[in-house]
Design a protein around this motif. Structure first.
Motif, mmCIF file in Angstrom:
data_model
loop_
_atom_site.group_PDB
_atom_site.id
_atom_site.type_symbol
_atom_site.label_atom_id
_atom_site.label_comp_id
_atom_site.label_asym_id
_atom_site.label_seq_id
_atom_site.Cartn_x
_atom_site.Cartn_y
_atom_site.Cartn_z
ATOM 1 N N GLN A 196 0.829 -1.204 0.000
ATOM 2 C CA GLN A 196 0.000 0.000 0.000
ATOM 3 C C GLN A 196 0.867 1.260 0.000
ATOM 4 O O GLN A 196 0.552 2.234 -0.683
ATOM 5 C CB GLN A 196 -0.945 0.008 1.208
ATOM 6 N N VAL A 216 -8.644 -2.276 -4.053
ATOM 7 C CA VAL A 216 -8.718 -3.712 -3.748
ATOM 8 C C VAL A 216 -8.395 -3.915 -2.267
ATOM 9 O O VAL A 216 -7.556 -3.203 -1.692
ATOM 10 C CB VAL A 216 -7.731 -4.500 -4.642
ATOM 11 N N LEU A 270 -5.010 -8.242 -2.087
ATOM 12 C CA LEU A 270 -3.899 -7.786 -2.930
ATOM 13 C C LEU A 270 -2.609 -8.519 -2.576
ATOM 14 O O LEU A 270 -1.859 -8.935 -3.467
ATOM 15 C CB LEU A 270 -3.723 -6.275 -2.780
ATOM 16 N N ILE A 279 -6.366 -0.425 -8.274
ATOM 17 C CA ILE A 279 -5.526 -1.311 -7.470
ATOM 18 C C ILE A 279 -5.601 -0.906 -6.000
ATOM 19 O O ILE A 279 -5.655 -1.767 -5.117
ATOM 20 C CB ILE A 279 -4.071 -1.295 -7.986
#
Length: 174
Positions: free
Chosen positions: A97, A116, A121, A113
């Motif tokens: 992240q 998610v 992920l 992305i």
């Protein structure tokens, strides 16, 4: 072949730096992405990789096992680095992240992305890295078997017998 394409891209970027120059505003940071020193280092690494791959190809073709060793060592080093990446993702899943937040705002699919679930992920990335590690392990096995085969053929202790129907001996029936 991939290293040759990378080398061509790097050499074209060195000849026309304005075409491939990204400003820090485009990158969203305070650093230069690819300055001349990084380009020269990347070019040298690409040339080294072309040399190592050519040596492995020549060694396999001419059946010289020693020429394959540098490529095998590179594969082991690459596998170890990828394993460390997988372990770091497993141990510190929050770094994904953080990495995504540092990407430029115009990075393709960045928002999708980021939306998610972080656990999902991490699982997706670990699955992807596992597939890559399995494939790299298979390739290491192929190169090692090639090395052993060539080394065994060139070793005088190993005798290779070739039999055909003309030279086969029929055993007597008892």
């Amino acid at each position: 072949i991939i290293n040759s394409v990378v080398l061509l891209i790097l050499l074209s970027a060195l000849t026309d730096p304005d075409q491939y120059h990204l400003t820090s505003a485009e990158l969203g940071g305070e650093f230069e992405f690819m300055d001349d020193a990084n380009m020269c280092i990347a070019t040298a690494i690409s040339l080294l990789m072309i040399l190592i791959c050519a040596m492995a190809t020549y060694g396999a073709y001419k059946q010289h096992a020693a020429w394959i060793i540098p490529f095998f060592c590179y594969q082991i080093f690459d596998f170890a680095l990828n394993t460390l990446v997988a372990i770091s993702v497993l141990v510190y899943p929050s770094t994904i992240q953080d990495y995504l937040r540092q990407l430029p705002s115009n990075f393709p699919y960045k928002e999708e992305i980021m939306s998610v679930n972080p656990t999902c992920l991490v699982v997706i990335i670990l699955l992807f890295l596992s597939i890559i590690l399995a494939f790299k392990g298979y390739l290491i096995s192929c190169v090692w078997n090639c090395y052993r085969y060539i080394n065994g053929r060139n070793n005088s202790d190993v005798l290779v017998y070739i039999t055909t129907n003309d030279t086969a001996v029929r055993m007597l029936d008892y």
